[in-house]
Scaffold this motif. Sequence first.
Motif, PDB file in Angstrom:
ATOM      1  N   TYR A  24      -4.873  -3.337   0.871  1.00  0.00           N
ATOM      2  CA  TYR A  24      -3.616  -2.588   0.932  1.00  0.00           C
ATOM      3  C   TYR A  24      -3.145  -2.163  -0.448  1.00  0.00           C
ATOM      4  O   TYR A  24      -2.487  -1.129  -0.601  1.00  0.00           O
ATOM      5  CB  TYR A  24      -2.536  -3.347   1.713  1.00  0.00           C
ATOM      6  CG  TYR A  24      -1.806  -4.468   1.019  1.00  0.00           C
ATOM      7  CD1 TYR A  24      -0.907  -4.234  -0.021  1.00  0.00           C
ATOM      8  CD2 TYR A  24      -1.957  -5.782   1.452  1.00  0.00           C
ATOM      9  CE1 TYR A  24      -0.203  -5.266  -0.622  1.00  0.00           C
ATOM     10  CE2 TYR A  24      -1.259  -6.823   0.860  1.00  0.00           C
ATOM     11  CZ  TYR A  24      -0.389  -6.556  -0.179  1.00  0.00           C
ATOM     12  OH  TYR A  24       0.302  -7.582  -0.769  1.00  0.00           O
TER      13      TYR A  24
ATOM     14  N   GLY B  66       0.266  -0.329   3.683  1.00  0.00           N
ATOM     15  CA  GLY B  66      -0.561   0.384   2.709  1.00  0.00           C
ATOM     16  C   GLY B  66      -1.020   1.733   3.231  1.00  0.00           C
ATOM     17  O   GLY B  66      -0.975   2.745   2.519  1.00  0.00           O
ATOM     18  N   ILE B  67      -1.452   1.765   4.479  1.00  0.00           N
ATOM     19  CA  ILE B  67      -1.904   3.018   5.093  1.00  0.00           C
ATOM     20  C   ILE B  67      -0.737   3.991   5.243  1.00  0.00           C
ATOM     21  O   ILE B  67      -0.864   5.195   4.965  1.00  0.00           O
ATOM     22  CB  ILE B  67      -2.551   2.730   6.464  1.00  0.00           C
ATOM     23  CG1 ILE B  67      -3.832   1.893   6.277  1.00  0.00           C
ATOM     24  CG2 ILE B  67      -2.869   4.031   7.192  1.00  0.00           C
ATOM     25  CD1 ILE B  67      -4.440   1.416   7.579  1.00  0.00           C
ATOM     26  N   TYR B  68       0.417   3.469   5.657  1.00  0.00           N
ATOM     27  CA  TYR B  68       1.603   4.313   5.830  1.00  0.00           C
ATOM     28  C   TYR B  68       2.019   4.963   4.511  1.00  0.00           C
ATOM     29  O   TYR B  68       2.295   6.169   4.451  1.00  0.00           O
ATOM     30  CB  TYR B  68       2.748   3.472   6.394  1.00  0.00           C
ATOM     31  CG  TYR B  68       4.084   4.195   6.428  1.00  0.00           C
ATOM     32  CD1 TYR B  68       4.382   5.084   7.450  1.00  0.00           C
ATOM     33  CD2 TYR B  68       5.035   3.976   5.430  1.00  0.00           C
ATOM     34  CE1 TYR B  68       5.602   5.747   7.481  1.00  0.00           C
ATOM     35  CE2 TYR B  68       6.253   4.633   5.452  1.00  0.00           C
ATOM     36  CZ  TYR B  68       6.533   5.513   6.480  1.00  0.00           C
ATOM     37  OH  TYR B  68       7.738   6.175   6.505  1.00  0.00           O
TER      38      TYR B  68
ATOM     39  N   ILE C  10      -1.521  -4.373   5.724  1.00  0.00           N
ATOM     40  CA  ILE C  10      -2.467  -3.252   5.668  1.00  0.00           C
ATOM     41  C   ILE C  10      -1.840  -1.997   6.240  1.00  0.00           C
ATOM     42  O   ILE C  10      -2.014  -0.882   5.724  1.00  0.00           O
ATOM     43  CB  ILE C  10      -3.768  -3.602   6.429  1.00  0.00           C
ATOM     44  CG1 ILE C  10      -4.511  -4.724   5.699  1.00  0.00           C
ATOM     45  CG2 ILE C  10      -4.667  -2.374   6.552  1.00  0.00           C
ATOM     46  CD1 ILE C  10      -5.795  -5.146   6.366  1.00  0.00           C
ATOM     47  N   GLY C  11      -1.071  -2.161   7.319  1.00  0.00           N
ATOM     48  CA  GLY C  11      -0.386  -1.018   7.914  1.00  0.00           C
ATOM     49  C   GLY C  11       0.569  -0.350   6.943  1.00  0.00           C
ATOM     50  O   GLY C  11       0.665   0.886   6.898  1.00  0.00           O
TER      51      GLY C  11
ATOM     52  N   ILE D 114      -5.290   0.941  -1.376  1.00  0.00           N
ATOM     53  CA  ILE D 114      -4.956   2.111  -0.567  1.00  0.00           C
ATOM     54  C   ILE D 114      -3.600   2.702  -0.961  1.00  0.00           C
ATOM     55  O   ILE D 114      -3.464   3.904  -1.182  1.00  0.00           O
ATOM     56  CB  ILE D 114      -4.946   1.745   0.933  1.00  0.00           C
ATOM     57  CG1 ILE D 114      -6.354   1.432   1.417  1.00  0.00           C
ATOM     58  CG2 ILE D 114      -4.347   2.895   1.756  1.00  0.00           C
ATOM     59  CD1 ILE D 114      -6.398   0.940   2.850  1.00  0.00           C
ATOM     60  N   GLY D 115      -2.589   1.848  -1.045  1.00  0.00           N
ATOM     61  CA  GLY D 115      -1.216   2.346  -1.178  1.00  0.00           C
ATOM     62  C   GLY D 115      -0.639   2.370  -2.568  1.00  0.00           C
ATOM     63  O   GLY D 115       0.390   3.015  -2.800  1.00  0.00           O
TER      64      GLY D 115
ATOM     65  N   ARG E  77       0.182   5.525   1.910  1.00  0.00           N
ATOM     66  CA  ARG E  77      -0.840   6.499   1.512  1.00  0.00           C
ATOM     67  C   ARG E  77      -0.642   7.825   2.247  1.00  0.00           C
ATOM     68  O   ARG E  77      -0.739   8.912   1.658  1.00  0.00           O
ATOM     69  CB  ARG E  77      -2.232   5.926   1.811  1.00  0.00           C
ATOM     70  CG  ARG E  77      -3.386   6.889   1.569  1.00  0.00           C
ATOM     71  CD  ARG E  77      -3.566   7.204   0.090  1.00  0.00           C
ATOM     72  NE  ARG E  77      -4.641   8.137  -0.109  1.00  0.00           N
ATOM     73  CZ  ARG E  77      -5.924   7.779  -0.243  1.00  0.00           C
ATOM     74  NH1 ARG E  77      -6.256   6.492  -0.171  1.00  0.00           N
ATOM     75  NH2 ARG E  77      -6.858   8.671  -0.433  1.00  0.00           N
ATOM     76  N   GLN E  78      -0.336   7.759   3.539  1.00  0.00           N
ATOM     77  CA  GLN E  78      -0.158   8.975   4.326  1.00  0.00           C
ATOM     78  C   GLN E  78       1.113   9.723   3.949  1.00  0.00           C
ATOM     79  O   GLN E  78       1.167  10.946   4.022  1.00  0.00           O
ATOM     80  CB  GLN E  78      -0.143   8.625   5.821  1.00  0.00           C
ATOM     81  CG  GLN E  78      -1.490   8.153   6.353  1.00  0.00           C
ATOM     82  CD  GLN E  78      -1.416   7.744   7.812  1.00  0.00           C
ATOM     83  OE1 GLN E  78      -0.332   7.462   8.338  1.00  0.00           O
ATOM     84  NE2 GLN E  78      -2.558   7.698   8.488  1.00  0.00           N
TER      85      GLN E  78
END
Length: 497
Positions: A174, A22-24, A19-20, A177-178, A26-27
């Motif tokens: 994830y 995926g968030i990374y 999940i981390g 998101i990503g 996306r950012q």
Amino acid sequence: MNGNLAALLPLGSFMAVMIGIGIYVRQKASSGNFLRQYFIGNHELGGFVLAMTTVATYSSVSSFVGGPGMAWHIGFGWIYMAVVQVTAIFLVLGIFGKRVALLARKFNAVTVVDIIRRRFDSDLVAALSAFIIVLFFCGTMTAQFVGGAKLFAAVTGYGYETGLILFGLVVVIYTAIGGFRAVALTDACCAVMMMIGIVLLLYYVLDAGGGFTAIMTSIEQNHPVMLEPFSAGNMPWGLYFTQWLLVGICTIALPQSVVRGMSYKDTPSLHRAMLIGTFVIGFMNIGINFVGILARGVLPLDVTAYGGMKFIDSVIPETIVAVMPPALVGVAIIGPLAASISTISGLLIVASSAIIKDVYLHYKEKHGGTVSVQKLRRMSMAATTVIGVAVFFIALTPPSLIWLINMFAFGGLETAFLWVLIFGLFSRSANKTGALCSMLGGTIVYCLAQGTGFKLFGLHQITIGISASLLFFLIGNFMGKRTEEKTLQAFFPTHNS
């Protein structure tokens, strides 16, 4: 049954990392073309990541559960069959990789269906392609959800539904998101964990069985047919032939693998991916099936003792519990579950692209409409989430023998796309009538053969599917109109054009 908390902690940490990532991703996403970023990673994958994401998408949970379970039952004949999978990554990237990458950049294509639409100049062929992708992908993803959840329950002691919720929803989150880049990076992590899991399990199986010599002596004395290529009829020549087609040669046409060829950064990256991917896929598929054979020295049981062939899917979970120290069970289970989630994520992103890019967005653009980037982002994430959640609920009522479900979906996709992609990308004479007849007719014949259990000479129905698909293509191609010269020049430019 109380769950094994020690086994759950490493797995939970791994899922948090997914999940981390995926968030990374996306950012860190740039402000460029959203569709190209979300669905193919903006053509930026290097050789290592490209190799690992292709391997991880190809190596599903059936490779780590059903496959070695069959090796435990049949013996070395199953490995001789599985050897053909070593060629899968080299073939798909070598035959289609550079071709689809050049076409994707030329036409600003984001999906395999984009290229099919441009080549045959047909919205109907493209729509049918998208429908078939979503249909068979749902079957494959169901098998991954079920296999992963069953493995989780068997090894950790927690319930099937708990496993389904834990890793099922994580992979949907994830991926949504990503997008593709998150899928590629998490796939690389998954592939590494698969290899670590194989090495750990091999070590402890050998240790529990008294070493390689002791295990092989036991197999030779108690199960000598496991040393025979045909396993006393359990591994007939027809199974060799059809499996070499199903999991080897014909996998070049799987859309989830072909789309990887659109994502690499440059030609050296492609070449590195072909070499790395071939080594890794060989290590994984031969290694895990070899572990399945050696497990016969740890679980010296008759297959009938556990309700017949249904025990096949339980061989690896039983082996992990029997030979691994409790503290390492959670690490060992990450490998097979990584195979599951990497396949799910790869299929999810291609399925959502089929719906959003190939159907919805094309329809809007064709009728003069426009869609904002913000709306595309929301709809893409929503489509990914809806498909994943739908398959999640289907998996709540699990079917048996996941490798059979997976092989059915493999066969359907190969029947639909093999000749369409080969003739479409490498022959000027292919036309849309041939493509439509091949895709529709071949898929229907394949599904009917599967549904009725009809076989020719005892061979798997993939032989019927690809033969019918080829026949329909040739008939349709003969009857249909020639593709317009403008389209042909775009795909097959001549020096005097």
